[in-house]
Motif scaffolding. Structure first.
Motif, PDB file in Angstrom:
ATOM      1  N   ILE A 169       0.831  -1.218   0.000  1.00 10.21           N
ATOM      2  CA  ILE A 169       0.000   0.000   0.000  1.00 10.21           C
ATOM      3  C   ILE A 169       0.854   1.252   0.000  1.00 10.21           C
ATOM      4  N   VAL A 220      -2.122   4.978   6.856  1.00  6.49           N
ATOM      5  CA  VAL A 220      -1.008   5.071   5.914  1.00  6.49           C
ATOM      6  C   VAL A 220      -0.260   6.380   6.152  1.00  6.49           C
ATOM      7  N   HIS A 221       0.888   6.555   5.497  1.00  6.70           N
ATOM      8  CA  HIS A 221       1.643   7.809   5.598  1.00  6.70           C
ATOM      9  C   HIS A 221       0.805   8.959   5.041  1.00  6.70           C
ATOM     10  N   ARG A 223       1.549   3.201  -3.183  1.00  9.23           N
ATOM     11  CA  ARG A 223       0.537   4.108  -3.750  1.00  9.23           C
ATOM     12  C   ARG A 223       0.597   5.476  -3.094  1.00  9.23           C
ATOM     13  N   ILE A 224       0.900   5.467  -1.807  1.00 12.41           N
ATOM     14  CA  ILE A 224       1.021   6.743  -1.095  1.00 12.41           C
ATOM     15  C   ILE A 224       2.281   7.451  -1.591  1.00 12.41           C
ATOM     16  N   PRO A 255       1.114  11.724   2.444  1.00 17.46           N
ATOM     17  CA  PRO A 255       2.067  11.892   1.331  1.00 17.46           C
ATOM     18  C   PRO A 255       3.096  13.005   1.596  1.00 17.46           C
TER      19      PRO A 255
END
Lengths: 386, 184
Positions: free
Chosen positions: A292, A371-372, A295-296, A374
């Motif tokens: 994943i 998630v991170h 994608r980030i 961006p």
């Protein structure tokens, strides 16, 4: 060999990663799965349990992950392609039997839909914290293969690769998903069965009297297999064994086995590289990622490129074995690597080892749970060019 | 690179996820766009808060979460209270007018579109199809995909034997939406 059409749900679907992974497994020929439900992986086996009776196979919900991880190995020796599916604490429980699959060379696929740990952690939230555990978690020394999909479509496509690799190398192959990829729904295109290449089990043609269970050749270090019940008298064990599969308690036997099993993967490293490169030639900075996080990272890379920076993206599809020589060569041509992961720095240790000081490495760790941002990855890229 | 960020909110059991799924399917399977659906995954059970995020784009979707909310459709007061402040200025709000009372927390310039979706669902035959009425309404107001795409996506998503009922619900919501748009 082409896939069995009975197991292939050809068509265009709007499907989450867990379900797509299950369809990939069935298309690849998986006809036995055992597991114990655990978030966020449960949907994989839930679907398998619903689908497999119609295709002609078995799912058993075992009493726990320890039992599941050995039930699949019994089924593999009885001639089935097999998988187990788990997450978090379930993976920890499977560790001993992963070693058994390595030492007995049992083709098997291990799906880990990663969530936050340690312990019960955050069961419903994403992480990439099991990347080193799968490589080192069972005692002893061994090599495994691990793939990391970043979309439901890849959950389908790469699952077929995972099963094929487990047949070719006769070792555990790990399918390293995460909660976001598992629960994210996107378009998934499942091709017709005759467009899906599956690797059949390498059964021997030899007669029972001429067959040696673990005999190999210089060219092919993965032995032929048999199916229990076909008249071959075999013995396989987690003890160190000779070519016939019988225990031999000597350092010499240990060395012979260890050398072959390690070499089985290391000699084929060049065949086991799958890194998706995007503008790495001529780049100053290369962002390394998988799953994943790729994608980030792409969102951050797009922004950095919009600022005129020369940023490449190297996405690991096969994470283990780690593509050392590829990054070693790349290191001398670029200024720095940026490596975001949903963990406190796991695969970046491999990168560090491969690069051994030839380029700067900026890890972008994350405790997990989401998630991170961006921007955090973008900031690391900006720091790298400074 | 047109990108539309959508959130559907309501109560568990209202069909929030199915509504989001039909939108995603209409876009990604029947209209050739890219769509990513993320459902709030947690201890949601029937009757408690439930939501789903859908991103629809002409190009490949990287970051999968909604960050700049263009369209919010809500079927409960809690969902409105929670998500209305996250709408971008000038965004679009669709709401079940008998279940949601608008407060003063709306960002500037948000366009609001009410629908008595529960009542319309009852008129169609079953209160259960509230979510598909809402989906039709979404199609009518936003025009994100063609009605045909929504129709196919609905047929593809509902249980066998309920197709007629659901298509009527979709049509009902769609007409309500197009009427509101025509009047503005």
């Amino acid at each position: 060999m082409k896939a069995d059409p009975k197991g292939v749900l050809t068509g265009v679907h709007f499907m989450d990663g867990d379900h797509a992974a299950c369809e990939g497994a069935i298309a690849a020929g998986c006809r036995f799965a055992a597991g114990y439900p655990i978030t966020p992986s449960t949907e994989v086996v839930e679907r398998f349990a619903a689908r497999i009776p119609k295709v002609g196979g078995v799912f058993i919900q075992m009493e726990d992950e320890i039992a599941s991880s050995i039930a699949i190995q019994g089924a593999a020796w009885a001639g089935k392609k097999v998988m187990s599916v788990t997450s978090g604490p379930g993976l920890s429980l499977m560790m001993e039997h992963i070693g058994f699959a390595v030492w007995t060379e049992t083709p098997s696929v291990w799906v880990d839909v990663q969530r936050c740990g340690p312990s019960t952690g955050l069961p419903t939230q994403p992480a990439q914290q099991d990347m080193q555990q799968i490589k080192w978690g069972s005692h002893g020394d061994y090599e495994i293969i691990a793939l990391s999909p970043n979309s439901p479509q890849e959950c389908f496509d790469l699952m077929i690769t995972a099963f094929n690799l487990s047949e070719t190398y006769r070792c555990p192959v790990f399918f390293m998903m995460d909660e976001v990829v598992g629960h994210m729904t996107e378009r998934v295109e499942i091709p017709p069965a005759d467009k899906i290449e599956v690797t059949p089990r390498k059964y021997t043609n030899k007669k029972p009297s001429e067959f040696t269970l673990y005999a190999t050749t210089q060219d092919d270090l993965a032995p032929e297999m048999i199916k229990a019940g076909d008249g071959y008298k075999i013995h396989t064990t987690g003890l160190t064994h000779d070519d016939r599969g019988y225990p031999v308690m000597t350092a010499a036997a240990q060395k012979k086995m260890m050398d072959r099993l390690i070499e089985k993967i290391r000699r084929n490293l060049h065949k086991l590289v799958d890194v998706r490169m995007d503008n790495c030639d001529g780049a100053d900075i290369v962002v390394v990622s998988y799953g994943i996080t790729s994608r980030i990272a792409q969102a951050a890379i797009d922004e950095a490129r919009a600022k005129g920076l020369k940023v490449g993206h190297a996405r690991l599809v096969i994470c283990w074995p780690f593509p050392e020589s590829l990054f070693r060569e790349m290191a001398s041509k670029i200024k720095a690597f940026v490596f975001p992961e949903l963990n406190m720095g796991q695969m970046v240790r491999e990168l560090d080892r491969a690069v051994s000081g030839k380029a700067r490495i900026i890890p972008v760790p994350h405790a997990g749970g989401t998630v991170h941002e961006p921007e955090i990855i973008l900031n690391a890229i900006l720091e790298a060019v400074r | 690179m047109a990108k539309t960020e959508i959130r559907i909110g309501g109560l568990g059991g209202q069909g929030v996820i199915l509504c989001a799924s039909v939108i995603g399917k209409a876009a990604s399977i029947y209209e050739g766009k890219h769509a990513t659906l993320i459902q709030a995954f947690g201890p949601e059970a029937r009757g408690s808060a439930c939501s789903a995020q859908v991103t629809v784009s002409d190009s490949v979707i990287g970051y999968p979460y909604v960050t700049n909310l263009d369209i919010l459709a809500v079927m409960s007061q809690d969902a409105y209270n929670l998500f209305a402040p996250t709408l971008k200025p000038g965004g679009t709000l669709l709401y079940e007018e008998e279940l949601v009372k608008l407060g003063d927390s709306l960002p500037e310039g948000v366009k609001t579109y009410p629908i008595p979706a529960t009542r319309l669902a009852e008129e169609v035959g079953r209160r259960l199809v509230l979510n598909i009425v809402m989906t039709g309404f979404f199609a009518g107001v936003t025009g994100l995909c063609s009605f045909e795409a929504f129709r196919s996506a609905t047929l593809d998503s509902v249980p066998k034997g309920t197709e007629d009922l659901n298509l009527k619900a979709l049509q009902k919501g769609y007409e309500h939406g197009t009427k509101l748009i025509a009047a503005t």
